[in-house]
Motif scaffolding. Structure first.
Motif, PDB file in Angstrom:
ATOM      1  N   ARG A 220     -54.124  64.162 115.313  1.00  0.00           N
ATOM      2  CA  ARG A 220     -55.574  64.038 115.414  1.00  0.00           C
ATOM      3  C   ARG A 220     -56.138  63.956 113.984  1.00  0.00           C
ATOM      4  N   PRO A 221     -57.409  63.582 113.826  1.00  0.00           N
ATOM      5  CA  PRO A 221     -58.000  63.630 112.482  1.00  0.00           C
ATOM      6  C   PRO A 221     -57.900  65.065 111.952  1.00  0.00           C
TER       7      PRO A 221
ATOM      8  N   THR B 191     -58.788  67.812 108.939  1.00  0.00           N
ATOM      9  CA  THR B 191     -59.665  68.106 107.794  1.00  0.00           C
ATOM     10  C   THR B 191     -59.306  69.481 107.243  1.00  0.00           C
TER      11      THR B 191
END
Lengths: 240, 240, 240, 240, 240, 240
Positions: B14-15, B17
């Motif tokens: 998934r993205p 961060t």
């Protein structure tokens, strides 16, 4: 590479004893011994299921693990006295429950609950794997008991489960670690398998150094062989 | 085989961060996001070690994991209000601690303790793997902080760690499962690896049916690739 | 009289930020910031009310407050780990609940429960007043959410609430104390007011020396002005 | 406006009784009665201070409040049996401690600890204010006791404290509320004052509707007068 | 053989006071004093019985014992603060409950519960025997109260119970031991008897040396005489 | 009068088995069986004494009793899971400790602690008396162990202790009650005696009707004879 203190081959189990009907009250009860490790596994069957499962037509199987204070080398405090259950106890109770549930058909079990209590009377490494191996036999006896009382008709057990520990000591993969090996293991793995040879749980931990894929593979091979042996011993015990 | 709801490839993360310095007080603090999963990882450094380690010259690293009540789909009760920590929480706290300790040189750390707090602000699957991945970065920042204050001189980190979940959904191995995939997974595995590509923890569980060796191998391959990607993202974050 | 460390006027609030929809799951969620103090306020709505209120046709609103371990300057122990909630936590949870209930019409709410969770991510004084101010906005969002799902029709909110701290430092009354001022305050007061300018809670404590009526009056004036400003900021946030 | 059930004027205290030396063991002990409210206040003095204060040369004063199960109209469960202390109990214990500490000179007290136990034998409203008023007298006796044993020489009490409840019932401000008035009060306030007439604590809560500044002022006036009366009664008791 | 410190004969009770109606709320309440030992016994009656007894048509009587922190020579910690009830407290609560239930006809009581709370305000030996003796009177008052409200018709009390301590001090059997004798006793026995002269509980403990049959017989004789006296005092109190 | 279900004479013990050295780790360990009642008694010896006894030159002996969940007819919940120890458990732990301490010379023991753990593996009445009888043997083994390691020189045991239950069933006094008799007993008594024939504890309870002196005497006679037999069996076990 050094020989094992107890003279076993690296791929050899400790002497395994599975004594059924150790208690009079429980629907199933087994004293399982992996060498000096002794675990009393009792299966109590009761009608009905926990509230969140009522009316579903499905049964439930759960487990609790605990160690007697004097089971270890140095006496450990009682969790009831401390007023809280430690993380390790929780973790192992959950592992045993999951492992057994992997071979349970809840529909065939009907709205019955089977509670497994695995109490370690003496600990010498491998208590969780002994507990799973013994608990399966106690569970099988409890299921027979339920059937004999007419509480169920079908077969809620879809297979069997057994478990064993493996580890790398001084670079060598070894099967079924006693306490002296367990504390020295660089990598420690507990493997739960069905009698049909599939994996239910694989829990490997790098205690000292991280391990590579080849080591992981060697450990899995060793564990798979150990579980085959344990499955045979379970079947022999149940046939008696 | 069906496509993933979020359109990702089966082997795609998934993205991710990684936001450093999210808090002002803690020696290291990271808000890590794996898609909608958000975990706040704070590293608090203090002089001294627990009693059982005093005078050894060795440091200590430990971790606590918890979920905010509203982090889940349906609000869950606060463990402080219930007065006891659940088994799952204990289990994950212990996993995070062990994973980080795998890359710590206690001697180089000296008699300092670093406490990692991983609080899940929002949960969408993979909270424990996000926690480990973020906690490593917070730990690295705390180590730098200790070095900047002169509390240590050497390098207590012998490498990095990252973690990812993998699972088999409808027969297909997939990387980094969100909640909707997690609940449907037949097999679910969490893998912790060092930046150098070795295994620190492998925890695989058959949720539905037991899994065979080929499936296990496919999951390990997928996880290894995911950890390579996460390691790179950690390094990029630390380089900023 | 000395200037404030952060350069503010004595009757000036810190920079206030109210970020709505910070979480995906909760019916209402707000990250509220009073300077460096950050509190995550989540409102979870559920059908039904506690047992003692069933069948009354009336709703219920309640709140829990907690601090993350690393939110404070020096890490504080987790209450879940200690197994008991401290007196301060209890006290603030009760204060937040009472404050919100002052603007709730239980009959219009119907038999629904809204649970507010106020978790302090970073603490720099005024956490309870920030929590109340943010929780009101989360509550308003949860009410809108309930209305949008058809769970209620009327307007259960009879007004708004906001809260601020005031104190006397070196003889001077000051608004919205950060930690460095809070510890030095001779008198410390938390005031909760409705948007209409009435008092909901007044809690004044002599930390150093007892205070006289004139000082009390000055503090109340200052707080009333601060609450007017906070009410405006709440309305702006809700209008966005 | 209706007359009070017990025939008192709005600004009149209930009959107040302060019986010293109610117990044989405690350094100071007082049975304080505000009408039917009976609180047993015992002050235990011990050498030494809590760990965090050792070596400071400063003393410590702390308090615990509790209600006997049968003290209330309907029996309430014992907190020891429930295994946790409720929020209300915590809150009142803290209030009593803070109130007494407002008139203590820790340096003059030296490294001695005085522990106040305020146990409600019968509750009819105003238990916390009766507790503070009685506890001050028990504290004064304990200080005299310490002085008589040579454990201290100076005067650790810088003044006296007394407390009273006030509230608005049917729009009328009233002093010293019994239970029947307390449950009907729109606004409820507890005020702790020194014998010199300054405020130590002001805690006002809107139970029904929020209150305005004029109402707040009226309540403060009423409470101030009540505390003057209570201070006189304390002095008379101590003079006997 | 030395005389007793308080000048009593060896077979003489301390001055016994039984004050009924000490509280306003409870169905029955007694302040019982055995010399300086003061125990407040409150009987709360409520309709209904615990879950396991519902629908049986039978009533229930239970008891809880506790000591106020300042009741002892040296202040003892509050069990509510410690979060757990000690073994001694448990043991005495159970003893009081069993003793009272020995004279209760559950059928005549009907599905009502009477809860006895025995709180030690001041302890000087014999708190459990004073508690039983006083609790019986409170129970009798609660039964009368239930009858006056029409909640029961028959007579649920089949007799009365009283209790006294005996012990051997310096080789001499003595009745009703105060604290100074209790700590020096070689053997310590608590005896609960019915008004009709039968035994309900006999609990003898060798504190120093084991005791022989002749000593046991002498203690039982002494206790029997003491219980006759206490029974008379209970009847006189109930007749007032 | 009816015959006993298991065919025993009224003054006959159940078959008693005392198996020493049942565990490998503990300084002393005994599996004691009174018919189907099985209790594992383990004695752990450690240097040092509890804090309150340090520097006194005196040793300490203490005991903990617990039942495994499946030891009873119907599974009982684990006290560690409930988070609190029940009153019955506390009471029996204290009884076992007191009973053993009656034959310990603390000075000869020196600053060593012996902790007895009595875990009921299977319960069929008389678990506390079996526990005391077995625990004495485990204690004797632990003392021998301490002597063999040079940790003590003198003889800390001044005698032996054994315990047995007696009761009146259908008007007949009987020795050593199994569960089926225990639940039917009108009066139930546990008696602890030294090997020299003196009483250590006498605990008699009227379960149904109060008992008179003649019944008490008959029970004491029966118990005394039972303890003589148990003492002989202890000596035989220790001689093996």
């Amino acid at each position: 590479m050094t020989a094992r203190e107890d003279g076993r081959a690296d791929d050899e189990l400790r002497p395994i004893t599975i004594t059924r009907h150790w208690l009079d009250h429980a629907a199933g009860s087994v004293l399982v011994e992996f060498g000096r490790t002794k675990v009393l596994c009792a299966a109590s069957a009761s009608e009905g299921v926990p509230r969140w499962r009522k009316g579903s037509g499905l049964g439930w199987v759960t487990a609790e693990y605990a160690m007697l204070p004097a089971s270890t080398n140095t006496r450990s405090d009682r969790e009831s006295v401390k007023g809280r259950i430690g993380g390790r106890t929780h973790e192992i109770s959950r592992l045993i429950g999951r492992s057994l549930r992997a071979v349970v058909d809840y529909e065939a079990l009907g709205e019955n609950t089977i509670q497994l209590d695995c109490d370690v009377l003496q600990a010498d490494g491998g208590t969780r794997t002994a507990a799973i191996t013994g608990a399966y036999v106690a569970l099988a006896d409890a299921v027979s008991h339920l059937r004999s009382t007419g509480a169920l008709k079908g077969e809620p057990l879809t297979g069997s489960v057994a478990a064993v520990s493996v580890g790398i000591i001084d670079g060598t993969p070894r099967l079924d670690l006693p306490y002296v090996e367990d504390v020295r293991a660089e990598t420690d793995m507990n493997v739960v398998m069905t009698g049909a040879g599939s994996f239910v749980e694989v829990q490997g931990t790098a205690e000292g150094a991280a391990f590579d894929r080849a080591e992981l593979d060697a450990l899995l091979d060793l564990a798979a062989q150990g579980c085959v042996d344990l499955t045979r011993l379970q079947q022999e015990a149940l046939a008696r």
